[in-house]
Design an enzyme around this catalytic site. Structure first.
Site, PDB file in Angstrom:
ATOM      1  N   ILE A   1      21.851  61.779 131.942  1.00  0.00           N
ATOM      2  CA  ILE A   1      22.484  60.409 132.125  1.00  0.00           C
ATOM      3  C   ILE A   1      23.567  60.338 132.928  1.00  0.00           C
ATOM      4  CG2 ILE A   1      24.116  60.752 130.095  1.00  0.00           C
ATOM      5  CD1 ILE A   1      23.295  58.096 128.827  1.00  0.00           C
TER       6      ILE A   1
ATOM      7  N   ASN B   1      23.904  76.387 130.675  1.00  0.00           N
ATOM      8  CA  ASN B   1      25.299  76.498 130.275  1.00  0.00           C
ATOM      9  C   ASN B   1      25.155  76.905 128.891  1.00  0.00           C
ATOM     10  OD1 ASN B   1      26.356  75.581 132.821  1.00  0.00           O
ATOM     11  ND2 ASN B   1      26.136  73.468 131.954  1.00  0.00           N
TER      12      ASN B   1
ATOM     13  N   GLY C   1      30.754  75.183 129.925  1.00  0.00           N
ATOM     14  CA  GLY C   1      30.532  73.625 129.879  1.00  0.00           C
ATOM     15  C   GLY C   1      29.618  73.236 128.992  1.00  0.00           C
ATOM     16  N   GLN C   2      29.009  73.831 128.167  1.00  0.00           N
ATOM     17  CA  GLN C   2      27.675  73.506 127.184  1.00  0.00           C
ATOM     18  C   GLN C   2      28.441  72.445 126.273  1.00  0.00           C
ATOM     19  OE1 GLN C   2      25.915  76.235 124.707  1.00  0.00           O
ATOM     20  NE2 GLN C   2      24.320  74.848 123.954  1.00  0.00           N
TER      21      GLN C   2
ATOM     22  N   HIS D   1      19.079  73.338 126.518  1.00  0.00           N
ATOM     23  CA  HIS D   1      18.448  72.757 127.532  1.00  0.00           C
ATOM     24  C   HIS D   1      18.503  73.269 128.873  1.00  0.00           C
ATOM     25  CE1 HIS D   1      22.655  71.664 126.814  1.00  0.00           C
ATOM     26  NE2 HIS D   1      22.768  71.451 128.038  1.00  0.00           N
TER      27      HIS D   1
ATOM     28  N   HIS E   1      19.232  72.568 132.832  1.00  0.00           N
ATOM     29  CA  HIS E   1      19.431  71.653 133.992  1.00  0.00           C
ATOM     30  C   HIS E   1      18.658  72.155 135.199  1.00  0.00           C
ATOM     31  CE1 HIS E   1      23.413  70.089 132.218  1.00  0.00           C
ATOM     32  NE2 HIS E   1      23.375  71.304 131.715  1.00  0.00           N
TER      33      HIS E   1
HETATM   34  P1  AMP Z   1      25.770  70.620 128.793  1.00  0.00           P
HETATM   35  O1  AMP Z   1      26.854  70.035 129.400  1.00  0.00           O
HETATM   36  O2  AMP Z   1      25.237  71.738 129.829  1.00  0.00           O
HETATM   37  O3  AMP Z   1      25.779  70.904 127.327  1.00  0.00           O
HETATM   38  O4  AMP Z   1      24.652  69.561 129.320  1.00  0.00           O
HETATM   39  C1  AMP Z   1      24.418  68.410 128.538  1.00  0.00           C
HETATM   40  C2  AMP Z   1      24.071  67.323 129.486  1.00  0.00           C
HETATM   41  O5  AMP Z   1      23.555  66.268 128.778  1.00  0.00           O
HETATM   42  C3  AMP Z   1      25.127  66.535 130.321  1.00  0.00           C
HETATM   43  O6  AMP Z   1      24.696  66.899 131.871  1.00  0.00           O
HETATM   44  C4  AMP Z   1      25.016  65.199 130.114  1.00  0.00           C
HETATM   45  O7  AMP Z   1      25.279  64.306 131.394  1.00  0.00           O
HETATM   46  C5  AMP Z   1      23.466  64.897 129.521  1.00  0.00           C
HETATM   47  N1  AMP Z   1      23.457  64.008 128.337  1.00  0.00           N
HETATM   48  C6  AMP Z   1      24.421  63.682 127.498  1.00  0.00           C
HETATM   49  N2  AMP Z   1      23.601  62.494 126.920  1.00  0.00           N
HETATM   50  C7  AMP Z   1      22.602  62.140 127.416  1.00  0.00           C
HETATM   51  C8  AMP Z   1      21.537  61.373 127.102  1.00  0.00           C
HETATM   52  N3  AMP Z   1      21.584  60.516 126.358  1.00  0.00           N
HETATM   53  N4  AMP Z   1      20.602  61.113 127.835  1.00  0.00           N
HETATM   54  C9  AMP Z   1      20.347  62.034 129.074  1.00  0.00           C
HETATM   55  N5  AMP Z   1      21.233  63.117 129.398  1.00  0.00           N
HETATM   56  C10 AMP Z   1      22.584  63.261 128.430  1.00  0.00           C
END
Ligand code: AMP
Ligand code: ZN
Length: 119
Positions: free
Chosen positions: A36, A92, A98-99, A105, A107
């Protein structure tokens, strides 16, 4: 129990279709959707449908699904045509890294120059 959907987990809600997402790929065990808040022209998240809090717990609890996530990450890169130029798969782990979402997940980042080492 490990792998069960968590009612308070954003990514479990995306898997269940309760929160909308731009899904680009889906397999029996994984979903891939656009981040997002993209940090690169291609920024897709690949998640297991089962809930594990991070990549290491996924690999320990369901190694075959961890392999599915990595395979799907490669397929996303091919679909997005960033496999030729190079792309990065980032896992992460922990708030200090940064998690922010506690559902494993990967990236998939590509389509621009990627510095090494990452920040
Ligand atoms: P992390 O910071 O590695 O835990 O990654 C979490 C990621 O989820 C971040 O890059 C956010 O931008 C992404 N994110 C959070 N909410 C959503 C959402 N509703 N749809 C898609 N991505 C999201
Ligand atoms: Zn979850």
């Amino acid at each position: 129990m490990a792998g069960e959907a968590q009612s308070d987990c954003l990514f479990c809600k995306i898997v269940a279709g309760e929160v909308p997402a731009t899904i680009v790929r889906e397999s029996e065990t994984t979903v891939a959707f656009r981040d997002i808040n993209p940090q690169a022209p291609t920024h897709v998240l690949v998640i297991p449908k089962a809930h594990y809090p991070d990549a290491a717990s996924l690999a320990a609890g369901a190694p075959e699904i961890a392999a599915d996530v990595l395979r799907e990450a490669g397929q996303v890169a091919a679909d997005e045509k960033v496999d030729g130029s190079g792309y990065r798969v980032v896992l992460n782990t922990g708030s200090g890294a940064g998690q922010t979402v506690w559902h494993a997940h990967a990236h998939v980042l590509g389509g621009r120059g990627l510095n090494w080492p990452p920040g």
